[in-house]
Write a protein that holds these residues in place. Structure first.
Motif, PDB file in Angstrom:
ATOM      1  N   ARG A 112      60.058 -25.202 -31.943  1.00  8.40           N
ATOM      2  CA  ARG A 112      58.872 -24.787 -32.692  1.00  8.40           C
ATOM      3  C   ARG A 112      57.949 -24.040 -32.056  1.00  8.40           C
ATOM      4  O   ARG A 112      57.343 -22.943 -32.464  1.00  8.40           O
ATOM      5  CB  ARG A 112      58.237 -26.017 -33.440  1.00  8.40           C
ATOM      6  N   PRO A 113      57.687 -24.175 -30.815  1.00 10.32           N
ATOM      7  CA  PRO A 113      56.777 -23.523 -29.797  1.00 10.32           C
ATOM      8  C   PRO A 113      57.235 -22.301 -29.097  1.00 10.32           C
ATOM      9  O   PRO A 113      56.453 -21.643 -28.579  1.00 10.32           O
ATOM     10  CB  PRO A 113      56.144 -24.336 -28.863  1.00 10.32           C
ATOM     11  N   HIS A 114      58.477 -21.980 -29.317  1.00 14.33           N
ATOM     12  CA  HIS A 114      59.286 -20.872 -28.649  1.00 14.33           C
ATOM     13  C   HIS A 114      58.798 -19.789 -28.751  1.00 14.33           C
ATOM     14  O   HIS A 114      58.556 -18.764 -27.928  1.00 14.33           O
ATOM     15  CB  HIS A 114      60.766 -20.891 -29.030  1.00 14.33           C
ATOM     16  N   LEU A 115      58.615 -19.319 -29.989  1.00 14.54           N
ATOM     17  CA  LEU A 115      57.991 -18.018 -30.486  1.00 14.54           C
ATOM     18  C   LEU A 115      56.514 -17.645 -29.825  1.00 14.54           C
ATOM     19  O   LEU A 115      56.302 -16.615 -29.126  1.00 14.54           O
ATOM     20  CB  LEU A 115      57.753 -17.654 -32.146  1.00 14.54           C
ATOM     21  N   GLU A 116      55.651 -18.536 -30.064  1.00 19.72           N
ATOM     22  CA  GLU A 116      54.278 -18.365 -29.352  1.00 19.72           C
ATOM     23  C   GLU A 116      54.431 -18.291 -27.833  1.00 19.72           C
ATOM     24  O   GLU A 116      53.747 -17.526 -27.235  1.00 19.72           O
ATOM     25  CB  GLU A 116      53.624 -19.709 -29.652  1.00 19.72           C
ATOM     26  N   GLN A 117      55.373 -19.138 -27.354  1.00 18.05           N
ATOM     27  CA  GLN A 117      55.365 -19.197 -25.557  1.00 18.05           C
ATOM     28  C   GLN A 117      55.996 -18.158 -25.347  1.00 18.05           C
ATOM     29  O   GLN A 117      55.642 -17.420 -23.989  1.00 18.05           O
ATOM     30  CB  GLN A 117      56.323 -20.662 -25.287  1.00 18.05           C
ATOM     31  N   ALA A 118      57.151 -17.511 -25.880  1.00 18.50           N
ATOM     32  CA  ALA A 118      57.927 -16.275 -25.565  1.00 18.50           C
ATOM     33  C   ALA A 118      56.930 -15.006 -25.449  1.00 18.50           C
ATOM     34  O   ALA A 118      57.189 -14.255 -24.780  1.00 18.50           O
ATOM     35  CB  ALA A 118      59.123 -16.084 -26.504  1.00 18.50           C
ATOM     36  N   ILE A 119      56.334 -15.110 -26.619  1.00  7.58           N
ATOM     37  CA  ILE A 119      55.182 -14.021 -26.883  1.00  7.58           C
ATOM     38  C   ILE A 119      54.457 -13.752 -25.457  1.00  7.58           C
ATOM     39  O   ILE A 119      54.024 -12.710 -25.058  1.00  7.58           O
ATOM     40  CB  ILE A 119      54.466 -13.860 -28.087  1.00  7.58           C
ATOM     41  N   GLU A 120      53.649 -14.958 -25.205  1.00  6.57           N
ATOM     42  CA  GLU A 120      53.188 -14.989 -24.067  1.00  6.57           C
ATOM     43  C   GLU A 120      53.694 -14.494 -22.747  1.00  6.57           C
ATOM     44  O   GLU A 120      53.235 -13.760 -21.891  1.00  6.57           O
ATOM     45  CB  GLU A 120      52.457 -16.298 -23.560  1.00  6.57           C
ATOM     46  N   VAL A 121      55.076 -14.818 -22.639  1.00  5.44           N
ATOM     47  CA  VAL A 121      55.820 -14.287 -21.383  1.00  5.44           C
ATOM     48  C   VAL A 121      55.858 -12.699 -21.718  1.00  5.44           C
ATOM     49  O   VAL A 121      56.156 -12.015 -20.853  1.00  5.44           O
ATOM     50  CB  VAL A 121      56.994 -15.022 -21.238  1.00  5.44           C
ATOM     51  N   PHE A 122      56.374 -12.310 -22.916  1.00  4.86           N
ATOM     52  CA  PHE A 122      56.656 -11.003 -23.022  1.00  4.86           C
ATOM     53  C   PHE A 122      55.451 -10.085 -22.631  1.00  4.86           C
ATOM     54  O   PHE A 122      55.722  -9.002 -22.195  1.00  4.86           O
ATOM     55  CB  PHE A 122      57.160 -10.801 -24.494  1.00  4.86           C
ATOM     56  N   LYS A 123      54.340 -10.805 -23.098  1.00  2.00           N
ATOM     57  CA  LYS A 123      53.163  -9.867 -22.735  1.00  2.00           C
ATOM     58  C   LYS A 123      52.979  -9.396 -21.608  1.00  2.00           C
ATOM     59  O   LYS A 123      52.492  -8.454 -20.771  1.00  2.00           O
ATOM     60  CB  LYS A 123      51.785 -10.301 -23.234  1.00  2.00           C
ATOM     61  N   SER A 124      53.587 -10.453 -20.326  1.00  2.00           N
ATOM     62  CA  SER A 124      53.230 -10.528 -18.884  1.00  2.00           C
ATOM     63  C   SER A 124      54.424  -9.411 -18.212  1.00  2.00           C
ATOM     64  O   SER A 124      54.160  -8.907 -17.335  1.00  2.00           O
ATOM     65  CB  SER A 124      53.497 -11.626 -18.280  1.00  2.00           C
ATOM     66  N   GLY A 125      55.352  -9.269 -19.135  1.00  3.50           N
ATOM     67  CA  GLY A 125      56.507  -8.111 -18.831  1.00  3.50           C
ATOM     68  C   GLY A 125      57.396  -8.590 -17.885  1.00  3.50           C
ATOM     69  O   GLY A 125      58.287  -7.858 -17.476  1.00  3.50           O
ATOM     70  N   LYS A 126      57.476 -10.059 -17.646  1.00  3.60           N
ATOM     71  CA  LYS A 126      58.309 -10.727 -16.901  1.00  3.60           C
ATOM     72  C   LYS A 126      59.780 -11.126 -17.722  1.00  3.60           C
ATOM     73  O   LYS A 126      59.481 -11.416 -18.508  1.00  3.60           O
ATOM     74  CB  LYS A 126      57.552 -12.100 -16.294  1.00  3.60           C
ATOM     75  N   PRO A 127      60.955 -10.979 -16.837  1.00  2.00           N
ATOM     76  CA  PRO A 127      62.074 -11.418 -17.756  1.00  2.00           C
ATOM     77  C   PRO A 127      61.853 -12.944 -17.947  1.00  2.00           C
ATOM     78  O   PRO A 127      61.597 -13.610 -17.087  1.00  2.00           O
ATOM     79  CB  PRO A 127      63.194 -10.944 -16.749  1.00  2.00           C
ATOM     80  N   VAL A 128      62.705 -13.333 -19.098  1.00  2.00           N
ATOM     81  CA  VAL A 128      62.708 -14.759 -19.565  1.00  2.00           C
ATOM     82  C   VAL A 128      64.069 -15.108 -20.089  1.00  2.00           C
ATOM     83  O   VAL A 128      64.526 -14.447 -20.795  1.00  2.00           O
ATOM     84  CB  VAL A 128      61.545 -15.040 -20.575  1.00  2.00           C
TER      85      VAL A 128
END
Length: 334
Positions: A112-128
């Motif tokens: 459930r929290p993956h989308l919100e958490q992933a977006i925060e990482v995406f914004k940083s430009g770091k690979p995940v």
């Protein structure tokens, strides 16, 4: 070892992150301390000194994670203590974690929290790397894929069962043309997630590794002991997945591959987390995504179609139907 580190330095420059000047290691951040994967990956990177995993170290982690799934939340005290014993600092926020980490393992067990958490990482430009399930619903999976594309994010999602040796041989064409496959996995249900996302992914992932994309429709029927999903691909091939009640004897991982050249080939079974971790690190080094987002989306559409088919008494449900419904829902949620 000196040669390995020189190669790693070059690879790091390609994907845009820098090694720690003191340790000569890429700093890994982990989001979610509610899964055994967090401990397994950290032990391989920080403790076991495996040459296949050289050059990376978990330095920071963020606790959450599920907040209301007891099978996950009861792990926090033990897992956090283990992480701290292995030299991992606990970050109070994802932002704090991202300030330190070069690359990210999103390990949150709850989709459930993956989308919100992933977006925060995406914004940083770091690979995940996003561990399974990619999200808790197909609509959120659609949203995640769409936002990642807009942000040009580098990410992939996979089960460790994708990297079973013979599944990989089939994927690479080493077994010749594939006529079909039959994969099975233990099954557990978590009511907060789409029915088959929580654990049946471990059967769907190798099935797609072997068969490739292009499933047209899915039929699913179940009993107390198992759910059987039969996918029909656009070229007429058929792939079968069995989700076995984990409380019953014989509920393990495995499969058979039907090759035009070699006949029936044993897929093999779970080989631990190392093959997956090696692929994750390769992705971090090169920036090359090993599992395209479109494939991940179809895998979860397959599982959602199976859920809908089971509700309809085994009637066929098309991938097109569930994807259409998910895209419509995703549009309303934006």
């Amino acid at each position: 070892m000196k040669k390995i580190m020189m190669v790693l330095v070059a690879a790091v420059a390609v994907v845009g992150f820098a090694e720690d000047a003191v340790t000569n290691q890429v700093k890994v951040g982990i989001i979610g301390c509610d899964t055994s994967h967090t401990i397994a990956f950290t032990e391989m990177l920080n403790v076991k000194n495996d040459s296949d995993c050289a050059g990376f170290r978990v330095t920071v982690a963020h606790k959450w994670g599920s907040k209301d799934i007891f099978s996950s939340t009861n792990r926090y005290p033990k897992y956090i203590a283990k992480l701290e014993e292995m030299g991992v600092r606990m970050a109070p926020t994802i932002a704090d974690l991202l300030a330190e980490a070069d690359v990210v393992l999103l390990e949150t067990c709850d989709g459930r929290p993956h989308l919100e958490q992933a977006i925060e990482v995406f914004k940083s430009g770091k690979p995940v790397f996003i561990d399974k399930p990619v999200t808790a619903t197909l609509a959120d999976a659609v949203r995640l894929v769409d936002v990642a594309k807009k942000m040009n994010a580098k990410w992939f999602c996979s089960s460790s069962l994708r990297y079973v040796k013979n599944a990989q041989k089939a994927n690479k064409g080493e077994l010749g043309p594939i006529r079909g496959a039959n994969c099975w996995t233990p099954e557990q249900f978590e009511p907060t997630q789409s029915e088959f996302f929580w654990y049946a992914i471990h059967g769907a992932e190798p099935l797609y590794t072997i068969m490739g994309t292009g499933c047209k429709e899915v039929r699913c029927s179940g009993t107390e002991t198992e759910d059987v999903m039969v996918g029909t691909w656009k070229d007429g091939r058929m792939g079968v997945m069995r989700a076995l009640n984990y409380k019953k004897k014989g509920a393990g991982y495995g499969g058979t591959i039907f090759s035009e050249y070699y006949g029936v080939v044993d897929m093999g079974t779970y080989e631990g987390y190392k093959p997956l971790l090696v692929e994750i690190l390769k992705f971090f080094k090169t920036g090359v995504v090993p599992v395209p987002p479109e494939e991940t989306l179809e895998i979860y559409a397959f599982l959602e179609a199976a859920t809908q088919s089971k509700k309809r008494g085994g009637a066929p449900v098309t991938i097109e139907e569930v994807m259409g419904a998910a895209r419509a829902e995703a549009a309303l949620l934006r």
